[in-house]
Design an enzyme around this catalytic site. Sequence first.
Site, PDB file in Angstrom:
ATOM      1  N   HIS A 111     -23.799  38.063  -7.033  1.00  0.00           N
ATOM      2  CA  HIS A 111     -24.907  38.762  -7.197  1.00  0.00           C
ATOM      3  C   HIS A 111     -24.443  40.267  -6.985  1.00  0.00           C
ATOM      4  O   HIS A 111     -24.979  40.900  -5.796  1.00  0.00           O
ATOM      5  CB  HIS A 111     -26.093  38.471  -6.147  1.00  0.00           C
ATOM      6  CG  HIS A 111     -27.472  39.248  -6.347  1.00  0.00           C
ATOM      7  ND1 HIS A 111     -27.680  39.818  -7.547  1.00  0.00           N
ATOM      8  CD2 HIS A 111     -28.279  39.436  -5.364  1.00  0.00           C
ATOM      9  CE1 HIS A 111     -28.764  40.503  -7.102  1.00  0.00           C
ATOM     10  NE2 HIS A 111     -29.305  40.080  -6.168  1.00  0.00           N
ATOM     11  N   CYS A 135     -32.569  44.829  -7.085  1.00  0.00           N
ATOM     12  CA  CYS A 135     -31.621  43.825  -7.792  1.00  0.00           C
ATOM     13  C   CYS A 135     -32.403  43.572  -9.293  1.00  0.00           C
ATOM     14  O   CYS A 135     -31.922  42.706  -9.996  1.00  0.00           O
ATOM     15  CB  CYS A 135     -31.768  42.681  -7.045  1.00  0.00           C
ATOM     16  SG  CYS A 135     -31.229  43.011  -5.423  1.00  0.00           S
TER      17      CYS A 135
HETATM   18  N1  COA Z   1     -22.307  31.690   0.018  1.00  0.00           N
HETATM   19  C1  COA Z   1     -21.229  31.111   0.149  1.00  0.00           C
HETATM   20  N2  COA Z   1     -19.993  31.483   0.606  1.00  0.00           N
HETATM   21  C2  COA Z   1     -20.069  32.704   1.085  1.00  0.00           C
HETATM   22  C3  COA Z   1     -21.279  33.621   0.994  1.00  0.00           C
HETATM   23  C4  COA Z   1     -22.488  32.955   0.349  1.00  0.00           C
HETATM   24  N3  COA Z   1     -23.432  33.625   0.064  1.00  0.00           N
HETATM   25  N4  COA Z   1     -20.962  34.699   1.471  1.00  0.00           N
HETATM   26  C5  COA Z   1     -19.858  34.793   2.149  1.00  0.00           C
HETATM   27  N5  COA Z   1     -19.179  33.725   1.717  1.00  0.00           N
HETATM   28  C6  COA Z   1     -17.967  32.930   2.162  1.00  0.00           C
HETATM   29  C7  COA Z   1     -16.725  33.955   1.901  1.00  0.00           C
HETATM   30  O1  COA Z   1     -16.297  33.854   0.620  1.00  0.00           O
HETATM   31  C8  COA Z   1     -15.839  33.639   2.940  1.00  0.00           C
HETATM   32  O2  COA Z   1     -15.167  32.605   2.630  1.00  0.00           O
HETATM   33  P1  COA Z   1     -13.507  32.546   3.069  1.00  0.00           P
HETATM   34  O3  COA Z   1     -13.417  32.457   4.508  1.00  0.00           O
HETATM   35  O4  COA Z   1     -13.277  31.125   2.499  1.00  0.00           O
HETATM   36  O5  COA Z   1     -12.925  33.712   2.412  1.00  0.00           O
HETATM   37  C9  COA Z   1     -16.678  33.505   4.247  1.00  0.00           C
HETATM   38  O6  COA Z   1     -17.787  32.967   3.378  1.00  0.00           O
HETATM   39  C10 COA Z   1     -17.096  34.843   4.989  1.00  0.00           C
HETATM   40  O7  COA Z   1     -17.355  35.754   4.191  1.00  0.00           O
HETATM   41  P2  COA Z   1     -17.905  36.947   4.757  1.00  0.00           P
HETATM   42  O8  COA Z   1     -18.042  38.177   3.587  1.00  0.00           O
HETATM   43  O9  COA Z   1     -17.172  37.744   5.978  1.00  0.00           O
HETATM   44  O10 COA Z   1     -19.527  36.873   5.332  1.00  0.00           O
HETATM   45  P3  COA Z   1     -20.565  37.375   5.982  1.00  0.00           P
HETATM   46  O11 COA Z   1     -20.842  36.691   7.123  1.00  0.00           O
HETATM   47  O12 COA Z   1     -19.774  38.860   6.129  1.00  0.00           O
HETATM   48  O13 COA Z   1     -21.658  37.679   4.991  1.00  0.00           O
HETATM   49  C11 COA Z   1     -23.756  37.017   4.241  1.00  0.00           C
HETATM   50  C12 COA Z   1     -22.369  36.375   4.525  1.00  0.00           C
HETATM   51  C13 COA Z   1     -24.504  35.682   3.804  1.00  0.00           C
HETATM   52  C14 COA Z   1     -24.401  37.693   5.511  1.00  0.00           C
HETATM   53  C15 COA Z   1     -23.624  38.161   3.121  1.00  0.00           C
HETATM   54  O14 COA Z   1     -22.933  37.633   2.001  1.00  0.00           O
HETATM   55  C16 COA Z   1     -25.069  38.601   2.838  1.00  0.00           C
HETATM   56  O15 COA Z   1     -25.742  39.583   3.475  1.00  0.00           O
HETATM   57  N6  COA Z   1     -25.829  37.754   1.708  1.00  0.00           N
HETATM   58  C17 COA Z   1     -27.221  38.364   1.009  1.00  0.00           C
HETATM   59  C18 COA Z   1     -26.990  39.723   0.141  1.00  0.00           C
HETATM   60  C19 COA Z   1     -28.283  40.210  -0.071  1.00  0.00           C
HETATM   61  O16 COA Z   1     -29.170  40.412   0.593  1.00  0.00           O
HETATM   62  N7  COA Z   1     -28.443  40.597  -1.530  1.00  0.00           N
HETATM   63  C20 COA Z   1     -29.513  40.985  -2.128  1.00  0.00           C
HETATM   64  C21 COA Z   1     -30.641  40.113  -2.329  1.00  0.00           C
HETATM   65  S1  COA Z   1     -32.232  40.532  -2.586  1.00  0.00           S
END
Ligand code: COA
Length: 378
Positions: free
Chosen positions: A324, A74
């Site tokens: 991100h 990242c």
């Molecule tokens: N914050 C706020 N809202 C979020 C979000 C977040 N981090 N991630 C997704 N959403 C919202 C989406 O916009 C969507 O909204 P909608 O229904 O109004 O369209 C809803 O939540 C579902 O999104 P979806 O993509 O299906 O969520 P998910 O459950 O598949 O994934 C996480 C959510 C948090 C698991 C995923 O974003 C993730 O893994 N994040 C971490 C990424 C990471 O590790 N990056 C590297 C860092 S070192």
Amino acid sequence: MTPFGRHEEYTARELFGTAADRAFEDAGISRESVEEVFFGNFMGEFAEEQGHQGPLAAEAAGVSAPATRFDSACASSGAAVRYGVQAVRSGRADVVLVGGAERMTNISTAEGTHALAAAADALWEARAGVTFPGAYSLLANRYFHVHGGSREDLAHVAVKNHDHALDNPLAQFQQAIDVDDVLEAPMVCSPFGLYDCSPMSDGASAALIVSEEFAEKQSLAAPVTVTGTGQHSDSLALHDRETITNTPAASRAAAVAYEDAGVGPDDIDIAEVHDCFTIAEVLALEALGFYEEGTAIDAASDGATTIDGELPTNLSGGLKAKGHPVGATGCAQITELTKLLRGDHVNSKAVADAEVGLAHNAGGTVASCVVTVLEVVA
Ligand code: COA
């Protein structure tokens, strides 16, 4: 930068082309002036089956120059910025194009999680099932155990960063949330709910870094300069570290950047820190010397890091709300900080006196870290 968010219709190279167009337009520099390209990308092989992205990035930007891809998870484009700065400082080049791009939403969250896990130790962490929400949750739980703190303290970090992004047109989420929203959100990995996590994002960032001589000769308006850059590393696997309640790679990168710039933590007016998970912002504030170890957990709830606080942090919305796209994040911190400092960011007015900004860009569980200091020079 491009807006961060879901851009399933664009490839990473197209996103970088757009970011580069914006950088050239903003700088008023011709493409022919570019002598080298430094480009960050982490998971192109997973998301697009695309490697060898240095020349591809140059082509997408319409530039003919030597081009190299940087992978520091990242922190990939933070590293690209640092090596671009060094090329200019060394006198090797007068103009370099730096930046990064990532495409993450064209694959499922499960596939993206798997791809991101390659930034952890494959033998000892990823193979045992550690994902990034999982790894950072270990850091948070250990922090709570040693120093105290709660999910509610972390929730304030998310609320603040969503607030900061409310009017940022480039941010993935321009939506206010409150502490209850964070606490009641679906659990991802205890103690993190949905709003403690940065999202999966598509996007790109680009910047043109020029020598002072070039800026003078071309009469460029370049009111912000990079005065400090530092980088450091740590063991890739958490279990190989003496403690997981601090992030020495960030402290060491900061020490180098502060010395380079001739400033210290007290001189920093605004900061963009790598809040991939809410606890990461707390650990960053401590590693950068703004807080003693174990004391930054209240920074957001106390208002110290909000837009009207002593150290406004993540005025772009941070990774939490701005988004991100991992390979694009480090340079995006630089483009947002530059705008904040020169006065054309939506949040600039609130920090009109700010003259020194700091960017903290971390790879993995801060096994790599790049810290950059920017200052207003005119
Ligand atoms: N914050 C706020 N809202 C979020 C979000 C977040 N981090 N991630 C997704 N959403 C919202 C989406 O916009 C969507 O909204 P909608 O229904 O109004 O369209 C809803 O939540 C579902 O999104 P979806 O993509 O299906 O969520 P998910 O459950 O598949 O994934 C996480 C959510 C948090 C698991 C995923 O974003 C993730 O893994 N994040 C971490 C990424 C990471 O590790 N990056 C590297 C860092 S070192």
